[in-house]
Design an enzyme around this catalytic site. Sequence first.
Site, PDB file in Angstrom:
ATOM      1  N   CYS A  50      45.927  34.631  54.731  1.00  0.00           N
ATOM      2  CA  CYS A  50      46.134  35.285  53.442  1.00  0.00           C
ATOM      3  C   CYS A  50      47.256  36.302  53.631  1.00  0.00           C
ATOM      4  CB  CYS A  50      44.819  35.954  53.041  1.00  0.00           C
ATOM      5  SG  CYS A  50      44.903  36.844  51.500  1.00  0.00           S
TER       6      CYS A  50
ATOM      7  N   CYS B  30      38.956  39.901  49.494  1.00  0.00           N
ATOM      8  CA  CYS B  30      39.830  39.910  48.314  1.00  0.00           C
ATOM      9  C   CYS B  30      39.805  41.263  47.627  1.00  0.00           C
ATOM     10  CB  CYS B  30      39.335  38.922  47.259  1.00  0.00           C
ATOM     11  SG  CYS B  30      39.739  37.242  47.572  1.00  0.00           S
TER      12      CYS B  30
ATOM     13  N   GLU C 162      48.954  44.260  54.664  1.00  0.00           N
ATOM     14  CA  GLU C 162      47.885  43.626  55.414  1.00  0.00           C
ATOM     15  C   GLU C 162      47.942  42.109  55.326  1.00  0.00           C
ATOM     16  OE1 GLU C 162      44.522  47.069  55.648  1.00  0.00           O
ATOM     17  OE2 GLU C 162      44.426  45.779  53.914  1.00  0.00           O
TER      18      GLU C 162
ATOM     19  N   CYS D 280      45.486  46.129  38.117  1.00  0.00           N
ATOM     20  CA  CYS D 280      44.208  45.512  37.759  1.00  0.00           C
ATOM     21  C   CYS D 280      43.104  46.497  38.146  1.00  0.00           C
ATOM     22  CB  CYS D 280      44.051  44.178  38.466  1.00  0.00           C
ATOM     23  SG  CYS D 280      45.431  43.063  38.093  1.00  0.00           S
TER      24      CYS D 280
ATOM     25  N   CYS E  40      40.955  46.168  41.469  1.00  0.00           N
ATOM     26  CA  CYS E  40      41.653  45.828  42.719  1.00  0.00           C
ATOM     27  C   CYS E  40      42.119  47.087  43.447  1.00  0.00           C
ATOM     28  CB  CYS E  40      42.853  44.940  42.410  1.00  0.00           C
ATOM     29  SG  CYS E  40      43.881  44.592  43.843  1.00  0.00           S
TER      30      CYS E  40
HETATM   31  N1  SAH Z   1      48.374  39.569  42.940  1.00  0.00           N
HETATM   32  C1  SAH Z   1      47.883  38.248  43.000  1.00  0.00           C
HETATM   33  C2  SAH Z   1      47.392  37.843  44.372  1.00  0.00           C
HETATM   34  C3  SAH Z   1      46.589  38.836  45.182  1.00  0.00           C
HETATM   35  S1  SAH Z   1      44.932  39.198  44.788  1.00  0.00           S
HETATM   36  C4  SAH Z   1      46.792  38.045  41.975  1.00  0.00           C
HETATM   37  O1  SAH Z   1      46.338  39.029  41.410  1.00  0.00           O
HETATM   38  O2  SAH Z   1      46.445  36.897  41.733  1.00  0.00           O
HETATM   39  C5  SAH Z   1      43.952  37.764  45.210  1.00  0.00           C
HETATM   40  C6  SAH Z   1      42.711  37.612  44.319  1.00  0.00           C
HETATM   41  O3  SAH Z   1      41.735  38.644  44.577  1.00  0.00           O
HETATM   42  C7  SAH Z   1      43.047  37.745  42.846  1.00  0.00           C
HETATM   43  O4  SAH Z   1      42.367  36.766  42.092  1.00  0.00           O
HETATM   44  C8  SAH Z   1      42.515  39.115  42.528  1.00  0.00           C
HETATM   45  O5  SAH Z   1      42.296  39.277  41.166  1.00  0.00           O
HETATM   46  C9  SAH Z   1      41.260  39.163  43.360  1.00  0.00           C
HETATM   47  N2  SAH Z   1      40.710  40.500  43.541  1.00  0.00           N
HETATM   48  C10 SAH Z   1      41.364  41.676  43.467  1.00  0.00           C
HETATM   49  N3  SAH Z   1      40.510  42.709  43.694  1.00  0.00           N
HETATM   50  C11 SAH Z   1      39.282  42.164  43.924  1.00  0.00           C
HETATM   51  C12 SAH Z   1      38.009  42.713  44.274  1.00  0.00           C
HETATM   52  N4  SAH Z   1      37.842  44.002  44.437  1.00  0.00           N
HETATM   53  N5  SAH Z   1      36.983  41.851  44.452  1.00  0.00           N
HETATM   54  C13 SAH Z   1      37.170  40.511  44.336  1.00  0.00           C
HETATM   55  N6  SAH Z   1      38.360  39.943  44.043  1.00  0.00           N
HETATM   56  C14 SAH Z   1      39.413  40.750  43.834  1.00  0.00           C
HETATM   57 FE1  SF4 Z   2      46.289  42.839  40.232  1.00  0.00          FE
HETATM   58 FE2  SF4 Z   2      45.635  43.486  42.733  1.00  0.00          FE
HETATM   59 FE3  SF4 Z   2      46.776  41.094  42.222  1.00  0.00          FE
HETATM   60 FE4  SF4 Z   2      48.204  43.381  42.023  1.00  0.00          FE
HETATM   61  S1  SF4 Z   2      47.301  42.530  43.905  1.00  0.00           S
HETATM   62  S2  SF4 Z   2      48.174  41.695  40.547  1.00  0.00           S
HETATM   63  S3  SF4 Z   2      46.675  44.832  41.246  1.00  0.00           S
HETATM   64  S4  SF4 Z   2      44.762  41.805  41.559  1.00  0.00           S
END
Ligand code: SAH
Ligand code: SF4
Length: 381
Positions: A108, A344, A95, A119, A122
């Site tokens: 993005c 996000c 996406e 994580c 996420c």
């Molecule tokens: N993998 C990278 C970049 C993609 S995620 C990273 O983790 O940094 C972009 C941002 O969104 C990251 O800070 C991530 O932790 C955050 N994020 C992921 N899931 C989320 C959620 N459900 N609500 C708010 N932020 C979230």
């Molecule tokens: Fe963590 Fe999601 Fe970022 Fe992957 S995309 S590193 S699972 S926050």
Amino acid sequence: MMADDRTDLIGLSRDELVRELATIGERPFRAKQLWHWIYHRGETDFERMTTLTKPLRTRLAGIFRVGRPEVASEQTSADRSRKWLVRFADGNEAETVFIPEEDRGALCMSSQVGCTLTCTFCHTGTQRLVRNLDAGEIVGQMMLARDSYGEWPSPAGERLLSNIVMMGMGEPLLNFDNVAKALRIIMDGEGIAISKRRITLSTSGVVPVIARCGDELGVNLAVSLHAPTDALRDVLVPINRKYPIAELLAACRAYPGANNARRITFEYVMLKGVNDSLADARELVRLVRGLPAKFNLIPFNPWPGAIYQCSTPGAMKRFAALLNDAGYSAPIRVPRGRDIMAACGQLKSASEHRRGSRAKDHQPLQRSQRATTSVEPSITS
Ligand code: SAH
Ligand code: SF4
């Protein structure tokens, strides 16, 4: 239908484009002309590349193409954010989201199909199918967003698509070579020409690769910190077990190009009762002391099956105020595109949705079991 076996020029570096043209006996200045058509004008049809001779246009079209990934779906949110589900040649999907502001906007982009990291807050981290995107697939996201807004040729002045954030699906530093190649194409001054100052790469903390990001690309760094202690970060961002907070912050302190004018952004997802106390905020201040830092407080965006809730507005305000009082900028991000699951951490390909998000996939136990087997720095594509 016959498969198109012509070489796609999107995603080739300038040197590679020169070499491709050399194989058919064309000189380097042709590569410069082609680059201009492809990345400055957004042209996909060789016939319309009028600075090339007619016979050359025909020859090129027989051997090469200027492709785009397929748009499996496009949705525009009530707040005007737009999300594309992009389908690549092998059927995999990722996406891309555009977040418009008053007079500009950030695209993005995804770096992987899914993510090997897990994580716990996420949605992307629950996707089983994972592979790296290649440089063409990453640049392709930019190309189709530009197509969608008709922003060709690359405007010299104000642009709608002015910034890039590598914050879509995937961990960009686990696919660094392809991400770097794609960003170099996007930064090239004779093409799309987005400055490194307008590009931010977000990492969950792949410590050994952080320096390369500053040395080789010079882009802005955002770090998904999310917790002030290793005990909590081990749970929220499991790669912390491999690269704990002290190592992560040491890499941030050494980040090439970081200074008070170009601060490192620490992203912090606000999880109710988990990481949002004033004691947590105080500990954060202690951690980043001496670093050119700013915070980005992200209200948790829920997804089906998630085990967390977003902090209350009051808790987020108090948290932000403490960071502000300590001298740090800490805006609470207004969630965008929630209605189209574009915010996000909500990204997950539709094919994965269709496969079904059974609740048992989101239990913490199962997720941590997966984490121990999948947190590896290299990914086979
Ligand atoms: N993998 C990278 C970049 C993609 S995620 C990273 O983790 O940094 C972009 C941002 O969104 C990251 O800070 C991530 O932790 C955050 N994020 C992921 N899931 C989320 C959620 N459900 N609500 C708010 N932020 C979230
Ligand atoms: Fe963590 Fe999601 Fe970022 Fe992957 S995309 S590193 S699972 S926050």
